[in-house]
Design a protein around this motif. Sequence first.
Motif, PDB file in Angstrom:
ATOM      1  N   PRO A 169      48.624  40.660  43.796  1.00  0.00           N
ATOM      2  CA  PRO A 169      47.283  41.249  43.915  1.00  0.00           C
ATOM      3  C   PRO A 169      47.245  42.776  43.854  1.00  0.00           C
ATOM      4  N   GLU A 170      48.375  43.434  43.994  1.00  0.00           N
ATOM      5  CA  GLU A 170      48.404  44.898  43.928  1.00  0.00           C
ATOM      6  C   GLU A 170      48.429  45.402  42.485  1.00  0.00           C
ATOM      7  N   ASN A 171      48.810  44.544  41.555  1.00  0.00           N
ATOM      8  CA  ASN A 171      48.900  44.929  40.148  1.00  0.00           C
ATOM      9  C   ASN A 171      47.568  44.632  39.454  1.00  0.00           C
ATOM     10  N   ILE A 172      46.774  45.675  39.228  1.00  0.00           N
ATOM     11  CA  ILE A 172      45.462  45.505  38.597  1.00  0.00           C
ATOM     12  C   ILE A 172      45.654  45.382  37.091  1.00  0.00           C
ATOM     13  N   LEU A 173      45.259  44.227  36.556  1.00  0.00           N
ATOM     14  CA  LEU A 173      45.378  43.967  35.125  1.00  0.00           C
ATOM     15  C   LEU A 173      44.201  44.550  34.346  1.00  0.00           C
ATOM     16  N   TYR A 174      43.040  44.630  35.010  1.00  0.00           N
ATOM     17  CA  TYR A 174      41.828  45.141  34.367  1.00  0.00           C
ATOM     18  C   TYR A 174      40.852  45.524  35.476  1.00  0.00           C
ATOM     19  N   GLN A 175      40.076  46.558  35.227  1.00  0.00           N
ATOM     20  CA  GLN A 175      38.984  46.868  36.140  1.00  0.00           C
ATOM     21  C   GLN A 175      37.848  47.535  35.381  1.00  0.00           C
ATOM     22  N   GLU A 176      36.650  47.315  35.880  1.00  0.00           N
ATOM     23  CA  GLU A 176      35.464  47.901  35.250  1.00  0.00           C
ATOM     24  C   GLU A 176      34.515  48.323  36.373  1.00  0.00           C
ATOM     25  N   ALA A 177      34.014  49.535  36.247  1.00  0.00           N
ATOM     26  CA  ALA A 177      32.998  50.034  37.173  1.00  0.00           C
ATOM     27  C   ALA A 177      31.650  49.983  36.480  1.00  0.00           C
ATOM     28  N   PHE A 178      30.611  49.737  37.262  1.00  0.00           N
ATOM     29  CA  PHE A 178      29.253  49.713  36.695  1.00  0.00           C
ATOM     30  C   PHE A 178      28.253  50.028  37.804  1.00  0.00           C
ATOM     31  N   GLN A 179      27.045  50.300  37.390  1.00  0.00           N
ATOM     32  CA  GLN A 179      25.972  50.637  38.336  1.00  0.00           C
ATOM     33  C   GLN A 179      24.891  49.580  38.252  1.00  0.00           C
ATOM     34  N   VAL A 180      24.374  49.193  39.415  1.00  0.00           N
ATOM     35  CA  VAL A 180      23.259  48.251  39.477  1.00  0.00           C
ATOM     36  C   VAL A 180      22.028  49.031  39.901  1.00  0.00           C
ATOM     37  N   LYS A 181      20.949  48.871  39.122  1.00  0.00           N
ATOM     38  CA  LYS A 181      19.662  49.531  39.441  1.00  0.00           C
ATOM     39  C   LYS A 181      18.618  48.480  39.682  1.00  0.00           C
ATOM     40  N   THR A 186      37.646  43.878  39.591  1.00  0.00           N
ATOM     41  CA  THR A 186      39.042  43.986  39.179  1.00  0.00           C
ATOM     42  C   THR A 186      39.592  42.600  38.868  1.00  0.00           C
ATOM     43  N   VAL A 187      40.627  42.587  38.032  1.00  0.00           N
ATOM     44  CA  VAL A 187      41.338  41.352  37.707  1.00  0.00           C
ATOM     45  C   VAL A 187      42.797  41.552  38.097  1.00  0.00           C
ATOM     46  N   THR A 188      43.302  40.637  38.909  1.00  0.00           N
ATOM     47  CA  THR A 188      44.701  40.631  39.323  1.00  0.00           C
ATOM     48  C   THR A 188      45.200  39.186  39.239  1.00  0.00           C
ATOM     49  N   THR A 189      46.424  38.980  39.622  1.00  0.00           N
ATOM     50  CA  THR A 189      46.903  37.607  39.797  1.00  0.00           C
ATOM     51  C   THR A 189      47.031  37.345  41.285  1.00  0.00           C
ATOM     52  N   ALA A 190      46.941  36.074  41.665  1.00  0.00           N
ATOM     53  CA  ALA A 190      47.106  35.714  43.077  1.00  0.00           C
ATOM     54  C   ALA A 190      48.526  36.041  43.534  1.00  0.00           C
ATOM     55  N   ALA A 191      49.497  35.939  42.616  1.00  0.00           N
ATOM     56  CA  ALA A 191      50.887  36.199  42.953  1.00  0.00           C
ATOM     57  C   ALA A 191      51.185  37.687  43.144  1.00  0.00           C
TER      58      ALA A 191
END
Length: 151
Positions: free
Chosen positions: A139-151, A132-137
């Motif tokens: 942190p509850e406001n998610i600006l971007y997020q990406e889910a992925f799988q690691v194999k 996820t990407v937030t600001t330090a000021a």
Amino acid sequence: MRKSIVLFAAILAMVLITCSAFAQVLVVEAALCEDVVNREPVDLITSTDQSMLPVVEAGKTGQVFLWTKIKASEETVVVHSWYKENPNVAELGPDMHPMSEIELRVHPSDGFRTWSTASLMPGISEGMWRVTVTTAADPENILYQEAFQVK
């Protein structure tokens, strides 16, 4: 005179707080990738099917990058937070626990490029991940997020 200085300081503080409240921070572009070269993402990690998550092969890459292009109206700190699913709590539903949190200083710009990375080890890193990407000021406001799988 003293009252004027105190009044001026109070008004200045209100103006600064108001300006900070309207500071704009946006993720203009983001990419999961295997590397960053010359401040640009290389070997993008994408899904081959829209119904599936992107897959990262831990043995092939050894790491995954989240590259972001940030629009910021003033200097700020963005935070890339990496999470991995904890399979030991499956009976309670998926539980993501933090793996790392990287603070990145961003200067005012229409496209400030910055990135972070997570190291991957075959057998240990396998599973569902989220970044996820937030600001330090804020942190509850998610600006971007990406889910992925690691194999």
